[in-house]
Design an enzyme around this catalytic site. Structure first.
Site, mmCIF file in Angstrom:
data_model
loop_
_atom_site.group_PDB
_atom_site.id
_atom_site.type_symbol
_atom_site.label_atom_id
_atom_site.label_comp_id
_atom_site.label_asym_id
_atom_site.label_seq_id
_atom_site.Cartn_x
_atom_site.Cartn_y
_atom_site.Cartn_z
ATOM 1 N N HIS A 54 7.260 8.282 5.060
ATOM 2 C CA HIS A 54 7.233 6.820 5.066
ATOM 3 C C HIS A 54 8.615 6.232 5.324
ATOM 4 C CE1 HIS A 54 5.093 3.099 4.227
ATOM 5 N NE2 HIS A 54 6.099 2.698 3.485
ATOM 6 N N HIS A 100 -0.235 -0.729 4.724
ATOM 7 C CA HIS A 100 -0.365 -0.543 3.279
ATOM 8 C C HIS A 100 -1.709 0.122 3.012
ATOM 9 C CE1 HIS A 100 1.902 -2.287 -0.381
ATOM 10 N NE2 HIS A 100 2.707 -1.545 0.348
#
EC number: 6.3.5.3
Length: 742
Positions: A54, A100
């Site tokens: 990430h 998300h």
């Protein structure tokens, strides 16, 4: 696992505690080499989040380098909080998309809400005022009760945050497929407006300058959120709820105004959002980009909970927090601005010459790490790639044209497919008009927001047909970019550039990595052909659960410029007697189509072919015709084909209808999803001018005031339906599915 630095460094290696943080054995050994010793617990945590996919893009970075990122109008490409493109008159547009996904699968309301908040912060951290939000959502079939819950809560979360923060949600897309049943995708995009002189960077420069923390206190929410987002979604994902952050949109609204005022002060050196990995990522990245070091005292960090450890404070992803670098001696000027908005800001550290990231807590150094090892020098992996086993079989399939007995019934069924059906249930929950600049609202090919005080406006869209990309990643990648540009052009705007949201499964699977590789190659080719550089983006991997991966879903968020609001073109038919044309020819291409799925329940075969030179030429010619004022409406022909585009062009409540006559195979002409096609209407006085631009365009018929859609094939009527009835089916499909019991 104890969240404390009291665990002895040797025990971390002996018990392999680093594995629970997402580090591999090899990576832990590399950390030992970098430090020349065993890392303590806090340092191990810091490395684990900064080396997560990430934050580091460690498996995707080699692919991202393939994207064209430069252009004559690009002021800031990938590498900062968001990209920046010049739009003339010393103004620029700032935009980015962010995912998300994992948080939204576990806690859909807060997962979606904080996704919106995070991307808005990325944009205003660049110095821009956020003027619009968009989203791109994927869910499983709406016949599933859990999907209904996730869908409802995600939309509520986006609305709850976006409506309160004062940024209009103006557009987006929602698609449904079984591949997303256990792993929904929630991608949020924000667009901002800025003057050139106000563009900021996230840097900690100037030895001795002060590091300032601004925003609410740090809590224990979101710890290891970045690591959580870099792993497969577990079946017992409820245990990951603590990794999901909690947002406060009213706090964010104050933060926007305070930061935009702070940016006007020359006391500010750099500013960055505390996003994924919180204090750790913002501080280390700001120092690394400036070529400096940073020393921070956690005793000075505002804390929401008692007894927080250094590990917890460094890895917390509490929301609505910013990190600033401020000229030494001028801290109070900035503190006073935040205080004016009721926000706390405190000095927590300073810039140092030694290129290390040094953290102190309770009079003890709890982390001392070479700063570049956390950022630019993070590991990068060249993953093995293998053509997906299904691909060759799909390429060799000869997909027959479906045999349709009742064309009207087929049209009605397609209009009720959730991916095609009206999304009013979704966007009616969004405030699309706050700031009073929205000209074209959700539901059109592209949203349009005017730029106050000018004749200009910005068009924006999100697009991706993941079924095409599943069938053929390279071709599907081209189509994703081309369709986004097509939608921008249909609105009358010139495409400027894009932000990419790359959503894929587990990259350690060579077939998944092959999907990534080919998708990026296809997207890059389309970006080159259409002159739309990639200026920002996001990668979300490990989107799989129970061993099942999502369809490859590289979402394209694109922005275009209207030099004049007079060029804004609607997607709906406008007046009776207007002439209707189709630009581009239909072929017997049904692989990955809505019709194929309706009749077979499958997506298989070849994706539709796309010729990028033809695509670019048609877009350029259509844009030229729009600027000449000869186009009344323009609509991209995509899911469901021409028949769906015709119906949608009538769904504007004006009581209009259309009389259409096509020549050829009715199924191919009406339901093929062949690419590079546009449905346009033209005032009959401009018909000759239009035909000089597009001599190859097929003249389909005309707009009527009868409220009927009549379609004939070689003068034989095969569809004759009331527009109102069709529109009711289209509008009622999703609410009906949500009310039904699974």
């Amino acid at each position: 696992m104890q969240l404390t630095h009291d665990i002895q460094p040797e025990k971390i290696e002996k018990d392999r505690l680093y594995l629970d943080m997402g580090l591999s054995d090899e990576e832990f050994q590399r950390i030992k080499q970098i430090l020349g010793r065993h890392p303590n617990f806090t340092e191990t945590g810091i490395f684990s989040v900064m080396w997560s996919e990430h934050c580091s893009y460690k498996t995707s970075k080699p692919l991202l380098k393939k994207f064209p990122t430069d252009g004559p109008h690009v002021l800031q490409g990938p590498g900062e909080g968001a990209g920046v493109i010049d739009i003339g008159d010393e103004q620029a547009v700032v935009f980015k998309i962010e995912s998300h996904n994992h948080p939204s699968a576990v806690e859909p309301y807060q997962g979606a809400a904080t996704g919106v908040g995070g991307i808005i912060r990325d944009v205003f951290s660049m110095g821009a005022r956020p003027i619009a939000s968009l989203n791109s959502l994927r869910f499983g079939p709406l016949t599933n009760n859990r999907t209904k819950y996730l869908f409802s809560e995600v939309v509520a979360g986006i609305a709850g945050y976006g409506n309160c923060v004062g940024v209009p949600t103006v557009g987006g897309e929602v698609q449904f497929d079984e591949s997303y049943e256990d792993n929904p995708l929630v991608n949020a995009m924000c667009v901002g407006l800025i003057n050139h002189k106000d563009v900021q960077k996230g840097i900690a420069a100037g030895i001795g300058n002060t590091i300032l923390y601004a925003g609410p206190p740090t809590g224990r929410d979101g710890i290891h959120g970045a690591t959580f987002a870099s792993d497969d979604l577990a079946e017992d994902s409820n245990k990951d709820r603590p990794a999901v952050q909690v947002g406060d949109p009213f706090m964010e609204k104050l933060l926007i105004e305070a930061c935009l005022e702070v940016i006007q002060s020359d006391a500010l050196v750099g500013i960055q959002d505390m996003g994924a990995a919180g204090l750790t990522s913002s501080a280390s990245e700001m120092a690394s980009k400036a070529g400096t070091g940073l020393e921070m005292n956690l005793d000075l960090v505002p804390q929401r909970e008692q007894g927080m450890t250094a590990y917890e404070m460094m890895l917390s992803e509490s929301q609505e927090r910013m990190l600033l670098c401020v000229q030494a001696g001028r801290e109070q000027e900035i503190i006073d601005i935040f205080e004016k908005y009721g926000l706390k800001s405190v000095p927590v550290g300073k810039v140092i010459e030694e290129k290390v990231f040094r953290i102190k807590h309770l009079d003890e150094v709890v982390a001392d790490i070479p700063v570049d090892s956390l950022a630019d020098d993070a590991p990068v992996y060249n993953m093995p790639s293998k053509e997906a086993a299904y691909y060759r079989a799909f390429q060799q399939m000869d997909i027959a044209t479906p045999a349709i007995e009742d064309y009207a019934n087929t049209l009605k069924q397609l209009l009720q497919q959730p991916t095609i059906a009206n999304k009013e249930w979704v966007y009616d929950q969004y405030d699309s008009m706050v700031q009073t600049n929205t000209v074209v609202t959700p539901g059109s090919d592209a949203a349009v927001v005017r730029i106050k005080g000018t004749e200009k406006a910005l068009a924006m869209t999100t697009d991706c047909n993941s079924r095409y990309i599943y069938l053929d990643p390279e071709t599907g990648g081209k189509i994703a970019v081309a369709e986004a540009a097509r939608n921008i052009v249909c609105s009358g705007a010139k495409p400027l550039g894009l932000t990419d949201g790359l959503n894929f499964g587990n990259p350690t699977n060579p077939e998944i990595f092959w999907q990534m590789e080919k998708s990026v190659e296809g997207m890059s080719a389309a970006c080159d052909a259409l002159h739309t550089p990639v200026i920002s983006g996001n990668v979300s991997l490990y989107n799989q659960s129970k061993g099942k991966s999502i369809y490859p879903t590289p979402i394209v968020g694109m922005v275009g410029l209207h030099e004049s609001t007079q060029h804004i073109t609607p997607s709906y038919f406008q007046e009776k007697e207007d002439v209707i044309y189709c630009i581009g020819e239909a072929k017997a291409e049904f692989g990955g189509s809505e019709l194929q799925h309706l009749y077979s329940g499958k997506y298989e075969g070849k994706a539709p072919h796309i010729d990028l030179d033809v695509e670019a030429e048609r877009q350029e010619k259509l844009l030229s015709a729009i600027k000449e004022g000869i186009i009344s409406s323009a609509h991209d022909i995509s899911e469901g084909g021409l028949a769906i585009a015709l119906a949608e062009s009538l769904f504007n409540g004006q009581g209009l209808g259309a009389e259409i006559n096509v020549v050829g195979d009715a199924t191919v002409e009406l339901f093929s999803e062949s690419q590079s096609r546009f449905l346009v209407s033209v005032n009959k006085k401009h018909a000759n001018a239009f035909e000089s631009h597009f001599p190859e365009a097929a003249k389909l018929g005309k707009v009527t005031d009868q409220g009927q859609l009549t379609i004939s094939i070689s003068d034989k009527t095969i569809i004759h339906e009331r527009v109102e009835e069709l529109e009711n089916l289209w509008k009622g499909a999703i609410p009906c599915l949500l009310k039904s019991k699974a």
